[in-house]
Design an enzyme around this catalytic site. Structure first.
Site, mmCIF file in Angstrom:
data_model
loop_
_atom_site.group_PDB
_atom_site.id
_atom_site.type_symbol
_atom_site.label_atom_id
_atom_site.label_comp_id
_atom_site.label_asym_id
_atom_site.label_seq_id
_atom_site.Cartn_x
_atom_site.Cartn_y
_atom_site.Cartn_z
ATOM 1 C CD GLU A 274 -2.623 1.192 2.653
ATOM 2 O OE1 GLU A 274 -2.966 0.068 3.084
ATOM 3 O OE2 GLU A 274 -2.951 2.270 3.204
ATOM 4 C CD GLU B 145 -3.524 7.446 5.383
ATOM 5 O OE1 GLU B 145 -4.483 6.722 5.703
ATOM 6 O OE2 GLU B 145 -2.360 7.251 5.773
#
Length: 456
Positions: free
Chosen positions: A314, A319
Protein backbone atom coordinates in the site's frame (compact mmCIF):
# COMPACT_ATOMS: atom_id res chain seq x y z
CA UNK A 1 109.03 65.03 -7.78
CA UNK A 2 108.76 61.37 -8.78
CA UNK A 3 106.69 60.74 -5.68
CA UNK A 4 104.31 63.57 -6.65
CA UNK A 5 103.87 62.14 -10.15
CA UNK A 6 103.02 58.71 -8.72
CA UNK A 7 100.41 60.25 -6.39
CA UNK A 8 98.80 62.16 -9.26
CA UNK A 9 98.68 58.98 -11.33
CA UNK A 10 96.89 57.08 -8.55
CA UNK A 11 94.39 59.91 -8.14
CA UNK A 12 93.55 59.96 -11.86
CA UNK A 13 93.07 56.17 -11.98
CA UNK A 14 90.81 56.30 -8.92
CA UNK A 15 88.71 59.07 -10.46
CA UNK A 16 88.25 57.07 -13.64
CA UNK A 17 87.05 54.01 -11.64
CA UNK A 18 84.54 56.11 -9.70
CA UNK A 19 83.30 57.63 -12.94
CA UNK A 20 82.72 54.22 -14.53
CA UNK A 21 80.71 52.98 -11.51
CA UNK A 22 78.42 56.00 -11.47
CA UNK A 23 77.36 55.74 -15.11
CA UNK A 24 76.71 52.00 -15.13
CA UNK A 25 73.18 51.39 -13.68
CA UNK A 26 72.93 48.88 -10.89
CA UNK A 27 70.47 45.98 -10.97
CA UNK A 28 67.98 47.86 -8.80
CA UNK A 29 67.88 50.73 -11.29
CA UNK A 30 67.07 48.46 -14.26
CA UNK A 31 63.58 48.29 -15.78
CA UNK A 32 61.07 46.05 -13.94
CA UNK A 33 61.21 42.47 -15.15
CA UNK A 34 58.07 40.47 -14.36
CA UNK A 35 58.77 36.77 -14.44
CA UNK A 36 55.12 35.66 -13.95
CA UNK A 37 52.17 36.29 -16.28
CA UNK A 38 51.18 39.87 -17.12
CA UNK A 39 47.51 38.84 -17.37
CA UNK A 40 46.00 36.86 -14.51
CA UNK A 41 42.51 35.33 -14.26
CA UNK A 42 41.36 34.41 -10.77
CA UNK A 43 38.21 32.97 -9.25
CA UNK A 44 36.79 34.92 -6.31
CA UNK A 45 38.77 34.20 -3.10
CA UNK A 46 41.65 32.59 -5.01
CA UNK A 47 45.22 33.95 -4.94
CA UNK A 48 48.24 34.31 -7.23
CA UNK A 49 51.81 35.59 -6.88
CA UNK A 50 53.51 38.23 -9.03
CA UNK A 51 57.16 37.25 -9.45
CA UNK A 52 59.66 40.08 -10.10
CA UNK A 53 63.33 39.65 -11.04
CA UNK A 54 64.48 42.76 -9.20
CA UNK A 55 64.48 43.23 -5.46
CA UNK A 56 62.60 45.97 -3.65
CA UNK A 57 59.46 45.88 -5.82
CA UNK A 58 56.36 47.66 -4.53
CA UNK A 59 52.81 46.66 -5.49
CA UNK A 60 49.54 48.61 -5.62
CA UNK A 61 46.02 47.71 -6.83
CA UNK A 62 43.91 50.07 -8.93
CA UNK A 63 40.74 48.70 -7.33
CA UNK A 64 40.95 46.94 -4.00
CA UNK A 65 37.29 45.91 -4.27
CA UNK A 66 38.24 43.71 -7.24
CA UNK A 67 41.62 42.43 -6.03
CA UNK A 68 44.16 43.30 -3.36
CA UNK A 69 47.92 42.76 -3.37
CA UNK A 70 50.32 42.60 -0.43
CA UNK A 71 53.94 43.77 -0.19
CA UNK A 72 55.18 40.39 -1.38
CA UNK A 73 53.11 40.49 -4.56
CA UNK A 74 50.39 38.07 -3.47
CA UNK A 75 47.09 38.88 -5.25
CA UNK A 76 43.77 38.01 -3.61
CA UNK A 77 40.61 38.04 -5.77
CA UNK A 78 37.73 39.82 -4.04
CA UNK A 79 34.81 40.14 -6.48
CA UNK A 80 34.26 39.86 -10.25
CA UNK A 81 35.73 42.61 -12.40
CA UNK A 82 39.04 43.82 -13.83
CA UNK A 83 41.78 45.86 -12.21
CA UNK A 84 45.50 46.62 -12.64
CA UNK A 85 48.32 45.77 -10.26
CA UNK A 86 51.19 48.27 -10.59
CA UNK A 87 54.67 46.88 -9.95
CA UNK A 88 57.27 49.58 -9.20
CA UNK A 89 61.01 49.32 -8.74
CA UNK A 90 62.58 52.72 -8.16
CA UNK A 91 61.25 54.83 -11.04
CA UNK A 92 60.42 51.87 -13.29
CA UNK A 93 56.80 50.63 -13.48
CA UNK A 94 54.91 47.83 -15.12
CA UNK A 95 51.31 46.66 -14.80
CA UNK A 96 49.64 43.27 -14.43
CA UNK A 97 45.99 42.91 -15.52
CA UNK A 98 43.84 40.93 -13.10
CA UNK A 99 40.46 39.57 -14.16
CA UNK A 100 38.29 38.12 -11.40
CA UNK A 101 35.50 35.70 -12.34
CA UNK A 102 32.76 33.95 -10.32
CA UNK A 103 33.17 30.40 -9.08
CA UNK A 104 31.83 27.42 -11.01
CA UNK A 105 28.29 26.26 -10.35
CA UNK A 106 27.96 23.18 -8.11
CA UNK A 107 25.12 21.02 -6.83
CA UNK A 108 23.10 20.95 -10.06
CA UNK A 109 20.07 18.64 -9.99
CA UNK A 110 17.26 18.03 -12.48
CA UNK A 111 13.75 16.80 -11.69
CA UNK A 112 10.89 16.13 -14.05
CA UNK A 113 7.82 18.18 -13.14
CA UNK A 114 5.28 17.64 -15.90
CA UNK A 115 5.09 15.97 -19.28
CA UNK A 116 7.00 18.93 -20.77
CA UNK A 117 8.92 20.51 -17.90
CA UNK A 118 12.10 19.87 -15.91
CA UNK A 119 13.07 21.78 -12.78
CA UNK A 120 16.76 22.59 -12.31
CA UNK A 121 18.31 23.55 -8.98
CA UNK A 122 21.88 24.42 -8.00
CA UNK A 123 23.88 26.02 -5.23
CA UNK A 124 24.16 29.80 -5.14
CA UNK A 125 27.43 31.31 -6.38
CA UNK A 126 28.65 34.36 -4.49
CA UNK A 127 28.56 37.61 -6.50
CA UNK A 128 26.67 35.96 -9.37
CA UNK A 129 24.12 38.35 -10.86
CA UNK A 130 22.68 35.70 -13.15
CA UNK A 131 23.17 32.28 -14.67
CA UNK A 132 23.18 30.69 -18.12
CA UNK A 133 21.40 27.36 -18.45
CA UNK A 134 22.44 25.01 -21.27
CA UNK A 135 20.34 22.04 -22.42
CA UNK A 136 20.50 19.42 -25.15
CA UNK A 137 19.23 15.96 -26.06
CA UNK A 138 22.88 14.96 -26.53
CA UNK A 139 25.53 14.88 -23.83
CA UNK A 140 28.27 15.77 -26.33
CA UNK A 141 26.92 18.86 -28.09
CA UNK A 142 24.04 20.80 -29.58
CA UNK A 143 23.39 22.72 -26.38
CA UNK A 144 20.95 25.60 -26.45
CA UNK A 145 21.29 28.33 -23.85
CA UNK A 146 19.01 30.62 -21.90
CA UNK A 147 20.14 33.45 -19.62
CA UNK A 148 18.21 33.88 -16.40
CA UNK A 149 18.37 36.10 -13.32
CA UNK A 150 19.79 35.51 -9.87
CA UNK A 151 17.47 32.60 -9.02
CA UNK A 152 18.98 29.17 -8.38
CA UNK A 153 15.82 27.33 -9.40
CA UNK A 154 14.63 27.29 -12.99
CA UNK A 155 11.99 25.33 -14.89
CA UNK A 156 12.56 24.51 -18.54
CA UNK A 157 9.23 23.97 -20.27
CA UNK A 158 8.13 22.84 -23.72
CA UNK A 159 10.54 19.90 -23.76
CA UNK A 160 9.78 16.72 -25.69
CA UNK A 161 8.00 14.05 -23.62
CA UNK A 162 9.88 10.78 -23.62
CA UNK A 163 13.24 12.41 -24.43
CA UNK A 164 16.28 12.48 -22.14
CA UNK A 165 17.82 15.92 -21.75
CA UNK A 166 21.27 16.95 -20.53
CA UNK A 167 21.80 20.14 -18.52
CA UNK A 168 24.69 22.31 -17.37
CA UNK A 169 24.96 25.82 -15.92
CA UNK A 170 27.45 28.70 -15.76
CA UNK A 171 27.43 31.62 -13.34
CA UNK A 172 27.49 35.20 -14.68
CA UNK A 173 28.57 38.31 -12.81
CA UNK A 174 28.11 41.82 -14.16
CA UNK A 175 30.66 44.49 -13.24
CA UNK A 176 30.34 47.86 -14.92
CA UNK A 177 29.52 47.28 -18.56
CA UNK A 178 31.09 43.84 -18.68
CA UNK A 179 29.85 40.38 -17.76
CA UNK A 180 32.19 37.78 -16.33
CA UNK A 181 31.40 34.07 -16.64
CA UNK A 182 32.64 31.20 -14.52
CA UNK A 183 35.57 29.39 -16.10
CA UNK A 184 33.85 26.02 -16.41
CA UNK A 185 30.38 24.57 -16.68
CA UNK A 186 28.79 22.79 -13.79
CA UNK A 187 28.78 19.01 -13.95
CA UNK A 188 26.30 17.73 -16.55
CA UNK A 189 23.10 16.11 -15.24
CA UNK A 190 20.38 14.36 -17.20
CA UNK A 191 16.66 13.76 -16.77
CA UNK A 192 14.10 11.96 -18.87
CA UNK A 193 10.97 13.99 -19.49
CA UNK A 194 8.15 11.77 -18.34
CA UNK A 195 5.11 11.39 -20.50
CA UNK A 196 1.60 11.89 -19.17
CA UNK A 197 0.14 8.40 -19.59
CA UNK A 198 -3.10 8.60 -17.60
CA UNK A 199 -5.09 11.42 -16.03
CA UNK A 200 -8.47 12.69 -15.00
CA UNK A 201 -8.98 16.45 -14.88
CA UNK A 202 -12.64 16.12 -13.80
CA UNK A 203 -13.71 18.69 -16.38
CA UNK A 204 -16.94 17.00 -17.38
CA UNK A 205 -20.37 16.99 -15.79
CA UNK A 206 -20.26 13.43 -14.51
CA UNK A 207 -17.75 10.93 -13.21
CA UNK A 208 -15.91 9.05 -15.95
CA UNK A 209 -16.89 5.47 -15.16
CA UNK A 210 -14.43 4.16 -17.74
CA UNK A 211 -11.76 5.24 -15.26
CA UNK A 212 -13.37 4.95 -11.81
CA UNK A 213 -15.66 2.51 -10.01
CA UNK A 214 -16.53 1.55 -6.45
CA UNK A 215 -17.30 -2.11 -7.04
CA UNK A 216 -16.61 -3.93 -3.80
CA UNK A 217 -15.81 -0.77 -1.84
CA UNK A 218 -17.04 -1.69 1.62
CA UNK A 219 -17.51 0.86 4.34
CA UNK A 220 -18.62 0.45 7.95
CA UNK A 221 -16.97 -2.57 9.49
CA UNK A 222 -14.63 -2.97 6.53
CA UNK A 223 -10.84 -3.07 6.46
CA UNK A 224 -10.44 -3.43 10.23
CA UNK A 225 -10.12 0.34 10.64
CA UNK A 226 -13.28 0.91 12.78
CA UNK A 227 -14.68 3.20 10.09
CA UNK A 228 -18.32 4.31 10.46
CA UNK A 229 -19.38 5.32 6.95
CA UNK A 230 -21.14 3.35 4.23
CA UNK A 231 -19.65 3.99 0.80
CA UNK A 232 -22.17 4.90 -1.88
CA UNK A 233 -21.76 6.59 -5.25
CA UNK A 234 -24.49 9.12 -4.37
CA UNK A 235 -22.01 11.00 -2.17
CA UNK A 236 -19.71 12.22 -4.92
CA UNK A 237 -20.09 14.43 -7.98
CA UNK A 238 -18.04 16.16 -10.68
CA UNK A 239 -18.55 19.90 -10.59
CA UNK A 240 -16.63 23.01 -11.66
CA UNK A 241 -13.57 21.01 -12.71
CA UNK A 242 -13.38 19.05 -9.45
CA UNK A 243 -14.27 15.68 -8.08
CA UNK A 244 -16.26 16.32 -4.89
CA UNK A 245 -16.52 13.58 -2.29
CA UNK A 246 -19.20 14.61 0.21
CA UNK A 247 -19.07 12.75 3.53
CA UNK A 248 -22.36 13.14 5.41
CA UNK A 249 -24.03 12.07 8.65
CA UNK A 250 -27.21 12.53 10.63
CA UNK A 251 -27.07 14.08 14.09
CA UNK A 252 -29.71 13.77 16.78
CA UNK A 253 -29.93 17.19 18.44
CA UNK A 254 -31.75 15.73 21.45
CA UNK A 255 -29.22 13.05 22.29
CA UNK A 256 -26.42 15.11 20.80
CA UNK A 257 -25.04 12.05 19.10
CA UNK A 258 -24.21 10.98 15.58
CA UNK A 259 -26.79 8.48 14.36
CA UNK A 260 -25.26 5.08 13.67
CA UNK A 261 -26.07 3.67 10.24
CA UNK A 262 -26.66 7.13 8.82
CA UNK A 263 -23.07 7.98 7.97
CA UNK A 264 -22.14 8.01 4.28
CA UNK A 265 -19.30 8.82 1.93
CA UNK A 266 -17.71 7.62 -1.33
CA UNK A 267 -14.68 5.57 -2.24
CA UNK A 268 -13.51 5.48 -5.86
CA UNK A 269 -10.77 3.36 -7.38
CA UNK A 270 -9.39 2.25 -10.71
CA UNK A 271 -9.26 -1.41 -9.71
CA UNK A 272 -9.81 -3.71 -12.72
CA UNK A 273 -9.74 -0.64 -14.99
CA UNK A 274 -6.27 0.85 -14.69
CA UNK A 275 -3.10 -0.18 -12.88
CA UNK A 276 0.57 0.42 -13.58
CA UNK A 277 4.11 -0.13 -12.33
CA UNK A 278 6.51 2.75 -11.65
CA UNK A 279 6.11 6.40 -12.53
CA UNK A 280 5.23 9.75 -11.07
CA UNK A 281 1.76 10.13 -9.53
CA UNK A 282 0.16 13.37 -8.35
CA UNK A 283 -3.17 14.30 -6.77
CA UNK A 284 -4.11 17.98 -6.48
CA UNK A 285 -6.61 18.34 -3.65
CA UNK A 286 -8.18 20.50 -0.96
CA UNK A 287 -9.06 18.44 2.08
CA UNK A 288 -12.09 18.38 4.42
CA UNK A 289 -11.78 19.70 7.97
CA UNK A 290 -14.85 18.13 9.55
CA UNK A 291 -14.23 16.43 12.90
CA UNK A 292 -13.74 12.73 12.26
CA UNK A 293 -13.05 12.93 8.51
CA UNK A 294 -10.26 10.76 7.17
CA UNK A 295 -9.47 11.81 3.62
CA UNK A 296 -7.00 9.83 1.52
CA UNK A 297 -5.50 9.53 -1.96
CA UNK A 298 -3.58 6.30 -2.17
CA UNK A 299 -2.66 3.13 -4.06
CA UNK A 300 -2.98 -0.63 -3.56
CA UNK A 301 -1.23 -3.52 -5.24
CA UNK A 302 -3.38 -6.07 -7.01
CA UNK A 303 -3.91 -9.07 -4.75
CA UNK A 304 -2.86 -11.31 -7.62
CA UNK A 305 0.65 -9.89 -7.16
CA UNK A 306 1.66 -11.29 -3.77
CA UNK A 307 -1.61 -11.93 -1.92
CA UNK A 308 -4.06 -10.03 0.26
CA UNK A 309 -3.20 -6.91 2.22
CA UNK A 310 -0.60 -6.22 3.52
CA UNK A 311 1.37 -8.59 1.25
CA UNK A 312 0.09 -6.75 -1.83
CA UNK A 313 1.55 -3.43 -0.57
CA UNK A 314 0.00 0.00 0.00
CA UNK A 315 1.21 3.52 -0.84
CA UNK A 316 -0.55 6.38 0.97
CA UNK A 317 0.20 9.53 -0.99
CA UNK A 318 -1.84 11.66 1.40
CA UNK A 319 -4.08 11.19 4.42
CA UNK A 320 -5.55 13.34 7.13
CA UNK A 321 -5.56 12.32 10.76
CA UNK A 322 -7.62 12.82 13.90
CA UNK A 323 -5.96 16.16 14.78
CA UNK A 324 -8.55 18.90 15.05
CA UNK A 325 -6.99 21.18 12.44
CA UNK A 326 -6.51 18.41 9.83
CA UNK A 327 -3.13 19.89 8.98
CA UNK A 328 -1.05 16.80 9.79
CA UNK A 329 -0.47 14.91 6.54
CA UNK A 330 1.02 11.42 6.87
CA UNK A 331 2.58 9.84 3.76
CA UNK A 332 3.14 6.13 4.27
CA UNK A 333 3.92 2.72 2.85
CA UNK A 334 2.56 -0.61 4.13
CA UNK A 335 4.11 -4.00 3.47
CA UNK A 336 4.04 -7.46 5.06
CA UNK A 337 6.84 -6.37 7.41
CA UNK A 338 5.79 -2.76 7.94
CA UNK A 339 2.03 -2.25 8.09
CA UNK A 340 1.02 -0.59 11.34
CA UNK A 341 -0.71 -3.64 12.77
CA UNK A 342 0.32 -5.01 16.21
CA UNK A 343 2.06 -7.99 14.59
CA UNK A 344 4.29 -5.81 12.39
CA UNK A 345 7.17 -3.45 13.01
CA UNK A 346 5.00 -0.39 12.27
CA UNK A 347 4.43 1.27 8.92
CA UNK A 348 7.06 3.55 7.43
CA UNK A 349 5.83 7.12 7.15
CA UNK A 350 6.63 10.79 7.44
CA UNK A 351 4.19 13.42 8.75
CA UNK A 352 4.18 16.90 7.28
CA UNK A 353 2.35 19.85 8.83
CA UNK A 354 0.55 21.80 6.11
CA UNK A 355 -1.30 24.76 7.61
CA UNK A 356 -3.50 25.36 4.53
CA UNK A 357 -4.36 21.73 3.75
CA UNK A 358 -8.10 22.39 4.22
CA UNK A 359 -8.24 25.91 2.79
CA UNK A 360 -6.09 25.66 -0.35
CA UNK A 361 -5.19 23.16 -3.05
CA UNK A 362 -1.89 21.33 -2.76
CA UNK A 363 -0.24 18.76 -4.98
CA UNK A 364 0.62 15.47 -3.29
CA UNK A 365 2.74 12.97 -5.13
CA UNK A 366 5.23 10.15 -5.37
CA UNK A 367 8.08 9.29 -7.68
CA UNK A 368 8.09 5.50 -7.82
CA UNK A 369 11.10 3.73 -9.32
CA UNK A 370 12.38 0.17 -9.30
CA UNK A 371 14.35 0.74 -6.10
CA UNK A 372 12.66 3.48 -4.06
CA UNK A 373 9.54 5.60 -3.52
CA UNK A 374 9.99 9.34 -2.95
CA UNK A 375 7.05 11.31 -1.55
CA UNK A 376 6.41 14.97 -2.41
CA UNK A 377 4.14 17.87 -1.49
CA UNK A 378 3.94 20.75 -3.96
CA UNK A 379 6.96 19.33 -5.75
CA UNK A 380 9.15 19.27 -2.63
CA UNK A 381 10.46 15.96 -1.40
CA UNK A 382 9.19 15.01 2.05
CA UNK A 383 10.80 11.58 2.48
CA UNK A 384 11.99 8.48 0.63
CA UNK A 385 11.31 4.83 1.33
CA UNK A 386 14.52 2.98 0.44
CA UNK A 387 14.18 -0.82 0.73
CA UNK A 388 17.96 -1.12 0.67
CA UNK A 389 17.87 -0.19 4.35
CA UNK A 390 15.47 -3.00 5.24
CA UNK A 391 16.44 -6.01 3.15
CA UNK A 392 16.50 -4.88 -0.46
CA UNK A 393 14.12 -5.03 -3.42
CA UNK A 394 14.41 -8.80 -3.56
CA UNK A 395 12.63 -9.13 -0.21
CA UNK A 396 8.90 -9.03 -0.99
CA UNK A 397 8.07 -8.49 2.69
CA UNK A 398 9.64 -5.02 2.40
CA UNK A 399 9.34 -4.38 -1.36
CA UNK A 400 6.13 -5.62 -3.01
CA UNK A 401 6.32 -2.49 -5.20
CA UNK A 402 7.50 -4.15 -8.41
CA UNK A 403 4.02 -5.08 -9.64
CA UNK A 404 0.99 -3.06 -10.85
CA UNK A 405 -0.89 -0.81 -8.39
CA UNK A 406 -4.23 0.96 -8.80
CA UNK A 407 -5.43 4.40 -7.62
CA UNK A 408 -7.90 5.16 -4.83
CA UNK A 409 -9.68 8.33 -3.61
CA UNK A 410 -11.94 8.26 -0.55
CA UNK A 411 -13.00 10.02 2.60
CA UNK A 412 -13.74 7.76 5.55
CA UNK A 413 -15.55 8.94 8.66
CA UNK A 414 -14.26 7.92 12.08
CA UNK A 415 -11.85 5.03 12.34
CA UNK A 416 -8.28 4.73 13.52
CA UNK A 417 -7.11 7.92 11.82
CA UNK A 418 -10.38 9.82 11.57
CA UNK A 419 -11.03 9.73 15.28
CA UNK A 420 -14.20 10.71 17.12
CA UNK A 421 -16.91 12.20 14.92
CA UNK A 422 -18.55 15.48 15.91
CA UNK A 423 -20.16 18.50 14.31
CA UNK A 424 -17.07 20.73 14.48
CA UNK A 425 -16.24 22.19 11.06
CA UNK A 426 -19.09 20.35 9.34
CA UNK A 427 -21.84 22.27 7.53
CA UNK A 428 -25.49 21.70 8.36
CA UNK A 429 -27.21 21.15 5.00
CA UNK A 430 -30.73 20.14 6.10
CA UNK A 431 -32.89 17.96 8.31
CA UNK A 432 -34.58 14.58 8.00
CA UNK A 433 -37.95 13.80 9.61
CA UNK A 434 -38.94 10.25 10.50
CA UNK A 435 -42.41 8.75 10.92
CA UNK A 436 -41.76 8.61 14.63
CA UNK A 437 -41.57 12.37 14.59
CA UNK A 438 -37.83 12.43 15.21
CA UNK A 439 -35.99 15.17 13.33
CA UNK A 440 -32.30 14.74 12.71
CA UNK A 441 -29.89 17.36 11.43
CA UNK A 442 -27.84 16.50 8.35
CA UNK A 443 -24.18 17.56 8.28
CA UNK A 444 -21.88 17.46 5.28
CA UNK A 445 -18.29 18.28 4.38
CA UNK A 446 -16.42 18.22 1.08
CA UNK A 447 -13.16 16.83 -0.24
CA UNK A 448 -12.07 18.49 -3.49
CA UNK A 449 -9.82 16.76 -6.04
CA UNK A 450 -8.79 19.01 -8.91
CA UNK A 451 -6.96 16.35 -10.92
CA UNK A 452 -5.07 13.06 -10.86
CA UNK A 453 -2.06 12.48 -13.16
CA UNK A 454 0.29 9.60 -13.86
CA UNK A 455 3.58 10.11 -15.73
CA UNK A 456 6.01 7.49 -16.96
Amino acid sequence: MKVLKKIMTYVLVLAMVVSVISINPTETNAKVTIKSKKKVTLVVKKTSKIKVKQKGAKFTSSNKKIATVNKKGKITAKKPGTCKITVKVKKSKKKVTVKVIPANVTGLTAKNLTDKGVQLKWSSVKYATGYTVYYSTSSTGGFKSVKIGKTTTYVLNNLNPGSTYYFKVKANAKSGNKTYDSAKYSSVVSEKVRKLVWNDEFNGKALDTTKWNNDGATGAGGYGNNELQNYQMDYCEVKDGNLLIKPQFEYNPKTKKVVNGQIFSTKLWTRNQYSFTYGKVEFRAKLPKGQGTWAACWMLGNQSNYGAWPKCGEIDILETTKDASKTMIPQSIHTQKYNGMPTSLGNKHEDTVLSTATSAYHTYGIIWTSNKITFTIDGKETWTYDPGRYGGTGNKDVWPFDKPFYLIINCAVGGTLGGQVGTNYWTKVGTKTYDSGAVNDIYQDKMYVDWVRVYQ
